[in-house]
Motif scaffolding. Structure first.
Motif, PDB file in Angstrom:
ATOM      1  N   ILE A 151       0.845  -1.191   0.000  1.00  0.00           N
ATOM      2  CA  ILE A 151       0.000   0.000   0.000  1.00  0.00           C
ATOM      3  C   ILE A 151       0.884   1.247   0.000  1.00  0.00           C
ATOM      4  CG2 ILE A 151      -1.864  -1.171   1.226  1.00  0.00           C
ATOM      5  CD1 ILE A 151      -1.007   0.242   3.763  1.00  0.00           C
ATOM      6  N   LYS A 152       0.298   2.350  -0.410  1.00  0.00           N
ATOM      7  CA  LYS A 152       0.991   3.637  -0.403  1.00  0.00           C
ATOM      8  C   LYS A 152       0.304   4.552   0.595  1.00  0.00           C
ATOM      9  CE  LYS A 152       2.358   3.230  -5.263  1.00  0.00           C
ATOM     10  NZ  LYS A 152       2.260   3.842  -6.627  1.00  0.00           N
ATOM     11  N   LEU A 153       1.099   5.107   1.492  1.00  0.00           N
ATOM     12  CA  LEU A 153       0.542   5.906   2.569  1.00  0.00           C
ATOM     13  C   LEU A 153      -0.187   7.136   2.050  1.00  0.00           C
ATOM     14  CD1 LEU A 153       0.351   5.689   5.604  1.00  0.00           C
ATOM     15  CD2 LEU A 153       2.469   6.992   5.807  1.00  0.00           C
ATOM     16  N   ASN A 154       0.238   7.671   0.924  1.00  0.00           N
ATOM     17  CA  ASN A 154      -0.387   8.880   0.370  1.00  0.00           C
ATOM     18  C   ASN A 154      -1.458   8.573  -0.666  1.00  0.00           C
ATOM     19  OD1 ASN A 154       1.237   7.911  -1.631  1.00  0.00           O
ATOM     20  ND2 ASN A 154       2.327   9.829  -2.038  1.00  0.00           N
ATOM     21  N   ASP A 155      -1.854   7.297  -0.775  1.00  0.00           N
ATOM     22  CA  ASP A 155      -2.868   6.904  -1.756  1.00  0.00           C
ATOM     23  C   ASP A 155      -3.931   6.027  -1.080  1.00  0.00           C
ATOM     24  OD1 ASP A 155      -4.407   6.181  -3.900  1.00  0.00           O
ATOM     25  OD2 ASP A 155      -2.803   5.169  -5.002  1.00  0.00           O
ATOM     26  N   PRO A 156      -5.011   6.640  -0.570  1.00  0.00           N
ATOM     27  CA  PRO A 156      -6.055   5.872   0.125  1.00  0.00           C
ATOM     28  C   PRO A 156      -6.665   4.753  -0.710  1.00  0.00           C
ATOM     29  CG  PRO A 156      -6.338   8.217   0.535  1.00  0.00           C
ATOM     30  CD  PRO A 156      -5.284   8.089  -0.529  1.00  0.00           C
ATOM     31  N   GLU A 157      -6.604   4.864  -2.019  1.00  0.00           N
ATOM     32  CA  GLU A 157      -7.184   3.823  -2.870  1.00  0.00           C
ATOM     33  C   GLU A 157      -6.481   2.479  -2.673  1.00  0.00           C
ATOM     34  OE1 GLU A 157      -9.892   4.049  -4.786  1.00  0.00           O
ATOM     35  OE2 GLU A 157     -10.168   6.088  -4.019  1.00  0.00           O
ATOM     36  N   THR A 158      -5.245   2.516  -2.165  1.00  0.00           N
ATOM     37  CA  THR A 158      -4.488   1.268  -1.984  1.00  0.00           C
ATOM     38  C   THR A 158      -4.685   0.641  -0.614  1.00  0.00           C
ATOM     39  OG1 THR A 158      -2.499   2.388  -1.111  1.00  0.00           O
ATOM     40  CG2 THR A 158      -2.710   2.218  -3.508  1.00  0.00           C
ATOM     41  N   TRP A 159      -5.426   1.289   0.273  1.00  0.00           N
ATOM     42  CA  TRP A 159      -5.491   0.844   1.667  1.00  0.00           C
ATOM     43  C   TRP A 159      -6.410  -0.360   1.907  1.00  0.00           C
ATOM     44  CZ3 TRP A 159      -6.304   6.334   4.241  1.00  0.00           C
ATOM     45  CH2 TRP A 159      -5.137   7.093   4.064  1.00  0.00           C
ATOM     46  N   TYR A 160      -7.231  -0.689   0.948  1.00  0.00           N
ATOM     47  CA  TYR A 160      -8.306  -1.657   1.222  1.00  0.00           C
ATOM     48  C   TYR A 160      -8.199  -2.943   0.403  1.00  0.00           C
ATOM     49  CZ  TYR A 160     -10.053   2.632   3.264  1.00  0.00           C
ATOM     50  OH  TYR A 160     -10.157   3.785   4.014  1.00  0.00           O
ATOM     51  N   GLY A 161      -7.110  -3.101  -0.311  1.00  0.00           N
ATOM     52  CA  GLY A 161      -6.953  -4.296  -1.130  1.00  0.00           C
ATOM     53  C   GLY A 161      -6.741  -5.543  -0.302  1.00  0.00           C
ATOM     54  N   VAL A 208       1.201  -7.016  14.039  1.00  0.00           N
ATOM     55  CA  VAL A 208       1.026  -5.572  13.911  1.00  0.00           C
ATOM     56  C   VAL A 208      -0.423  -5.319  13.516  1.00  0.00           C
ATOM     57  CG1 VAL A 208       3.436  -5.161  13.300  1.00  0.00           C
ATOM     58  CG2 VAL A 208       1.747  -5.554  11.476  1.00  0.00           C
ATOM     59  N   GLY A 209      -0.839  -4.051  13.567  1.00  0.00           N
ATOM     60  CA  GLY A 209      -2.218  -3.704  13.244  1.00  0.00           C
ATOM     61  C   GLY A 209      -2.287  -2.542  12.268  1.00  0.00           C
ATOM     62  N   PHE A 210      -3.245  -2.613  11.356  1.00  0.00           N
ATOM     63  CA  PHE A 210      -3.493  -1.560  10.375  1.00  0.00           C
ATOM     64  C   PHE A 210      -5.000  -1.334  10.303  1.00  0.00           C
ATOM     65  CE2 PHE A 210      -4.441  -0.529   5.829  1.00  0.00           C
ATOM     66  CZ  PHE A 210      -3.908   0.753   5.817  1.00  0.00           C
ATOM     67  N   ASN A 211      -5.444  -0.173  10.777  1.00  0.00           N
ATOM     68  CA  ASN A 211      -6.875   0.145  10.856  1.00  0.00           C
ATOM     69  C   ASN A 211      -7.147   1.384   9.999  1.00  0.00           C
ATOM     70  OD1 ASN A 211      -9.533   0.550  11.542  1.00  0.00           O
ATOM     71  ND2 ASN A 211      -9.171   0.865  13.731  1.00  0.00           N
ATOM     72  N   PRO A 212      -7.560   1.198   8.732  1.00  0.00           N
ATOM     73  CA  PRO A 212      -7.785   2.344   7.846  1.00  0.00           C
ATOM     74  C   PRO A 212      -9.126   3.015   8.133  1.00  0.00           C
ATOM     75  CG  PRO A 212      -8.293   0.322   6.685  1.00  0.00           C
ATOM     76  CD  PRO A 212      -7.780  -0.084   8.050  1.00  0.00           C
ATOM     77  N   PRO A 213      -9.324   4.213   7.628  1.00  0.00           N
ATOM     78  CA  PRO A 213     -10.616   4.897   7.817  1.00  0.00           C
ATOM     79  C   PRO A 213     -11.770   4.118   7.192  1.00  0.00           C
ATOM     80  CG  PRO A 213      -8.930   6.434   7.072  1.00  0.00           C
ATOM     81  CD  PRO A 213      -8.344   5.062   6.940  1.00  0.00           C
ATOM     82  N   ASP A 216     -17.739   3.854   2.563  1.00  0.00           N
ATOM     83  CA  ASP A 216     -19.039   3.246   2.269  1.00  0.00           C
ATOM     84  C   ASP A 216     -18.895   1.749   2.003  1.00  0.00           C
ATOM     85  OD1 ASP A 216     -20.272   5.687   2.529  1.00  0.00           O
ATOM     86  OD2 ASP A 216     -20.226   6.148   0.383  1.00  0.00           O
ATOM     87  N   GLN A 217     -17.735   1.339   1.506  1.00  0.00           N
ATOM     88  CA  GLN A 217     -17.523  -0.065   1.152  1.00  0.00           C
ATOM     89  C   GLN A 217     -16.806  -0.859   2.250  1.00  0.00           C
ATOM     90  OE1 GLN A 217     -16.585   2.520  -1.093  1.00  0.00           O
ATOM     91  NE2 GLN A 217     -18.636   2.280  -2.006  1.00  0.00           N
ATOM     92  N   TRP A 218     -16.071  -0.167   3.128  1.00  0.00           N
ATOM     93  CA  TRP A 218     -15.290  -0.869   4.152  1.00  0.00           C
ATOM     94  C   TRP A 218     -15.644  -0.337   5.525  1.00  0.00           C
ATOM     95  CZ3 TRP A 218     -11.847  -0.298   8.168  1.00  0.00           C
ATOM     96  CH2 TRP A 218     -11.120  -1.438   8.545  1.00  0.00           C
ATOM     97  N   LYS A 219     -16.082  -1.225   6.389  1.00  0.00           N
ATOM     98  CA  LYS A 219     -16.460  -0.847   7.755  1.00  0.00           C
ATOM     99  C   LYS A 219     -15.554  -1.566   8.760  1.00  0.00           C
ATOM    100  CE  LYS A 219     -19.820   1.744   6.367  1.00  0.00           C
ATOM    101  NZ  LYS A 219     -19.677   3.225   6.456  1.00  0.00           N
ATOM    102  N   PHE A 220     -15.368  -0.923   9.879  1.00  0.00           N
ATOM    103  CA  PHE A 220     -14.538  -1.472  10.953  1.00  0.00           C
ATOM    104  C   PHE A 220     -15.008  -2.874  11.327  1.00  0.00           C
ATOM    105  CE2 PHE A 220     -14.146  -1.794  15.709  1.00  0.00           C
ATOM    106  CZ  PHE A 220     -12.788  -2.036  15.746  1.00  0.00           C
TER     107      PHE A 220
END
Length: 337
Positions: A151-161, A208-213, A216-220
């Motif tokens: 993932i890229k830290l400056n690209d939110p589109e990559t956070w949910y793959g 380790v843990g990664f909890n993105p924002p 609408d498509q991804w919920k905690f």
């Protein structure tokens, strides 16, 4: 069911000179085909976890490999070397002395925590150790996690793959020099020693843990407030901890707990109507608090506190590393409630 006497003794040595490894491997091989006694498994579980601490291996990581591949003992030893390397001789000797029940040289317990911090601890059941790990090491660890997850830290589109090592917000990443360095933080170790009031404690190899924002498509996905121990009273003293790898605001999926609940959990449990499942109660109503802190700050808490992550409603992901120290003879409840 398999008797204790059909297994190798704990004192049997591995190629690296480590005791109990062959017995541990044998137990798992029997357990995977339902031929091992559950009570004996529970009895030795803390010793098994300490063994994995010496080897620098994650619990789930190791059990998954053994259950999926059913390796020979020689193959298991080879996998250990490829995964985490040769265990330090000092740790091997310390563990073997534990099996021989030799007394350990007791070091002086340093007072890294102030009287004010200890008073806060007694009242609230948690502490924030400020600047336990250098910020630059935390940022490098974040970079390691991003590279691992692609993932890229400056690209939110990559956070949910999808990624084979992602389990909700938990990431199955255990072995990296930076992760090991963070675990060896002197301030973290000394705090654990002071709270345990003993120096014969072992650092675990955790995730380790990664909890993105949320989107609408991804919920905690959780975990929300929970306990990792049995609620059979009395709940024994035990500790847990995590390192914030980046500055974390209260709405950034912050670690959340119920301060001071270790002082009233017994009364609360006894007050519940008969047949109530405590874990399904509204634990946030008990007074949950999201913990905001900075990169390098370490949160340590008593296991009797309800705790968990939280939905991330900010614009930045949360990065953490789970780190814990435990003695090999920790008390365990016999019943899981």
């Amino acid at each position: 069911m398999t008797s204790d006497f059909t297994l190798p003794q704990s004192t049997a040595l591995s190629t690296s000179g480590l005791m109990h490894l062959k017995r541990f491997w044998s137990k798992v091989m029997l357990r995977r085909v339902n031929q091992f006694d559950d009570e004996l498994w529970k009895k030795e579980w803390q010793l098994d976890k300490t063994l994995l601490s010496v080897l620098g291996l994650g619990i789930e990581q190791t059990l998954t490999y053994l259950f999926q591949h059913a390796p020979s003992f020689e193959e298991f030893e080879h996998w250990i070397l490829l995964t985490s390397g040769m265990p330090p001789g000092e740790q091997v000797n310390k563990f073997n002395n534990l099996l021989h029940k030799l007394p350990e040289f007791t070091q002086t317990i340093s007072s890294v925590l102030s009287n004010e911090e200890l008073t806060f601890w007694e009242q609230n059941g948690y502490l924030i150790l400020k600047s336990a790990v250098p910020k630059e090491d935390c940022q490098e660890t974040v970079d390691v996690i991003c590279d691992f997850l692609k993932i890229k830290l400056n690209d939110p589109e990559t956070w949910y793959g999808p990624h084979t090592s992602r389990q909700g917000i938990m990431i199955q990443l255990f072995q990296h020099p930076l992760l090991k360095k963070n675990r060896q933080s002197e301030r973290i170790r000394m705090a654990y020693e002071q709270l345990w009031q003993r120096t014969d404690i072992w650092v675990t190899t955790d995730r380790v843990g990664f909890n993105p924002p949320e989107t609408d498509q991804w919920k905690f996905p959780g975990p929300d407030l929970h306990w990792d121990c049995s609620l059979d009273l009395p709940i024994p003293f035990n500790l847990q901890g995590l390192l914030y790898l980046a500055d974390t605001a209260p709405n950034q999926g912050a670690f959340t707990l119920v301060p001071g609940f270790h002082n009233r959990i017994s009364e609360w449990l006894r007050s519940l109507p008969a047949g109530t499942e405590p874990r399904t109660e509204n634990l946030h109503a008990l007074g949950s608090l999201p913990i905001a802190a900075e990169a390098g700050d370490f949160i340590i808490w008593q296991q009797a506190l309800p705790h968990g992550s939280s939905p991330n409603t900010s614009l930045k992901p949360r990065f953490v590393q789970y780190i814990n120290y435990q003695p090999a003879d920790i008390s365990q409840q016999k019943r899981w409630l």
